[in-house]
Design a protein around this motif. Structure first.
Motif, PDB file in Angstrom:
ATOM      1  N   UNK A  59       0.602  -1.016  -0.017  1.00  0.00           N
ATOM      2  CA  UNK A  59       0.236  -0.160   0.221  1.00  0.00           C
ATOM      3  C   UNK A  59       0.409   1.879   0.604  1.00  0.00           C
ATOM      4  N   UNK A  60       2.607   1.277   0.779  1.00  0.00           N
ATOM      5  CA  UNK A  60       3.085   2.326   0.810  1.00  0.00           C
ATOM      6  C   UNK A  60       3.282   2.082  -0.534  1.00  0.00           C
ATOM      7  N   UNK A  61       3.704   1.531  -1.703  1.00  0.00           N
ATOM      8  CA  UNK A  61       4.256   1.785  -2.807  1.00  0.00           C
ATOM      9  C   UNK A  61       3.257   2.316  -4.073  1.00  0.00           C
ATOM     10  N   UNK A  62       1.013   1.033  -4.017  1.00  0.00           N
ATOM     11  CA  UNK A  62       0.841   1.375  -4.360  1.00  0.00           C
ATOM     12  C   UNK A  62       0.077   3.296  -4.384  1.00  0.00           C
ATOM     13  N   UNK A  63       0.159   3.623  -3.189  1.00  0.00           N
ATOM     14  CA  UNK A  63       0.443   5.541  -2.350  1.00  0.00           C
ATOM     15  C   UNK A  63       1.097   5.921  -3.679  1.00  0.00           C
ATOM     16  N   UNK A  64       2.773   5.393  -3.331  1.00  0.00           N
ATOM     17  CA  UNK A  64       3.637   7.067  -3.806  1.00  0.00           C
ATOM     18  C   UNK A  64       3.379   6.747  -5.598  1.00  0.00           C
ATOM     19  N   UNK A  69      -5.866   5.985  -2.314  1.00  0.00           N
ATOM     20  CA  UNK A  69      -5.919   7.312  -1.463  1.00  0.00           C
ATOM     21  C   UNK A  69      -5.166   7.119  -0.023  1.00  0.00           C
ATOM     22  N   UNK A  70      -5.048   8.424   0.334  1.00  0.00           N
ATOM     23  CA  UNK A  70      -3.912   7.790   1.553  1.00  0.00           C
ATOM     24  C   UNK A  70      -4.218   7.224   2.663  1.00  0.00           C
ATOM     25  N   UNK A 100       4.770   1.839   9.494  1.00  0.00           N
ATOM     26  CA  UNK A 100       5.290   2.777   9.866  1.00  0.00           C
ATOM     27  C   UNK A 100       5.505   2.919   8.179  1.00  0.00           C
ATOM     28  N   UNK A 101       5.417   2.086   7.373  1.00  0.00           N
ATOM     29  CA  UNK A 101       5.969   2.613   5.911  1.00  0.00           C
ATOM     30  C   UNK A 101       4.646   3.019   4.913  1.00  0.00           C
ATOM     31  N   UNK A 102       3.576   2.423   5.594  1.00  0.00           N
ATOM     32  CA  UNK A 102       2.294   2.761   5.166  1.00  0.00           C
ATOM     33  C   UNK A 102       2.005   3.700   5.482  1.00  0.00           C
ATOM     34  N   UNK A 103       2.444   4.375   6.541  1.00  0.00           N
ATOM     35  CA  UNK A 103       1.543   5.973   7.259  1.00  0.00           C
ATOM     36  C   UNK A 103       2.009   6.997   6.931  1.00  0.00           C
ATOM     37  N   UNK A 104       3.501   6.577   6.884  1.00  0.00           N
ATOM     38  CA  UNK A 104       4.250   7.881   5.744  1.00  0.00           C
ATOM     39  C   UNK A 104       3.136   8.429   4.793  1.00  0.00           C
ATOM     40  N   UNK A 105       2.494   7.644   4.142  1.00  0.00           N
ATOM     41  CA  UNK A 105       1.600   8.711   2.880  1.00  0.00           C
ATOM     42  C   UNK A 105       0.772   9.757   4.058  1.00  0.00           C
ATOM     43  N   UNK A 106       0.522   9.127   5.448  1.00  0.00           N
ATOM     44  CA  UNK A 106      -0.307  10.167   6.027  1.00  0.00           C
ATOM     45  C   UNK A 106       0.889  11.326   6.603  1.00  0.00           C
TER      46      UNK A 106
END
Length: 171
Positions: A59-64, A69-70, A100-106
Motif C-alpha cells: 500500500x505504501x508503494x501503491x500510494x506513491x 488513497x492516503x 510505519x512505512x504505510x503511514x508515511x502517506x499520512x
C-alpha cells in the motif's frame, strides 16, 4: 513514533503550508517501504499466514504511484501494526516497520519509524553479542538506498530526532 510538538515544515506538504513536494513525499514513502521490506522475512517466518505487513508495504508503494488513497495506505499501516501486538522481538519490530512505512502517506515524518523499527528488527534477530553490529549494518544499508533527492532531508531528520526517540541511527 515520537513527533515534535512543532512539526518540521520540511515534512509538511506544500499544500498544507510546508515545503515538502509531492515527489519527495512519494520518495520518502518508497524508501520507508524498502526499509520495511528488507526485514519483512523476520515477521513472515514467525507468521507466514499473516499478510498484513506485506500488504502495508504494498500500500505504501501503491500510494506513491497514485493507485490508492492516503486513507487506504494509512489503514493498511494500522493493520500491520495490529499484526505486531502479540509478538515480541524481531517479528514485532518488522511488522511495526511495515506499518510505519504505510503511514508515511499520512505523515511524512513516519519515515524514521519505518527505518528505526527495521534496525530494531535486525538487532533483535542477530546472534548474541552481534546486535549492535547488525543494527549498524542495517542502518548503512538503509542509507545506501536513500534517493539523492531526499538524502540530506532524511539524514538531518535522523540527527535531529535520534536522541529524543530512536537511538538507532549511529552507523
Amino acid at each position: 513514533m515520537i513527533l515534535p510538538k512543532v512539526r518540521d515544515p520540511r515534512f509538511v506538504t506544500i499544500r498544507r503550508g510546508g515545503t515538502l513536494t509531492d515527489a519527495d513525499h512519494r520518495l520518502l514513502a518508497l524508501w520507508a517501504a524498502s526499509c520495511a521490506e528488507h526485514v519483512l522475512d523476520l515477521f513472515e517466518s514467525a507468521r507466514p499466514g499473516d499478510p498484513r505487513p506485506r500488504d502495508a508495504i504494498e500500500h505504501a508503494r501503491a500510494w506513491a504511484r497514485g493507485e490508492v488513497k492516503m486513507m487506504q495506505a494509512r489503514a493498511a499501516g494500522g493493520h500491520a501494526m495490529g499484526a505486531a501486538r502479540d509478538l515480541r522481538g524481531a517479528a514485532r519490530h518488522a511488522a511495526y516497520a511495515a506499518g510505519q512505512a504505510a503511514v508515511v502517506a499520512h505523515v511524512a515524518a513516519h519515515e524514521l519509524g519505518a527505518a528505526a523499527y527495521a534496525i530494531k528488527a535486525a538487532r533483535a534477530a542477530a546472534p548474541k553479542g552481534q546486535s549492535e553490529a547488525a543494527g549498524r549494518a542495517e542502518c548503512r544499508w538503509q542509507r545506501d538506498q536513500l534517493p539523492e533527492a531526499i538524502r540530506e532531508l532524511v539524514l538531518d531528520d535522523q540527527r535531529l530526532r535520534n536522541d529524543i526517540c530512536w537511538s538507532v541511527f549511529h552507523c
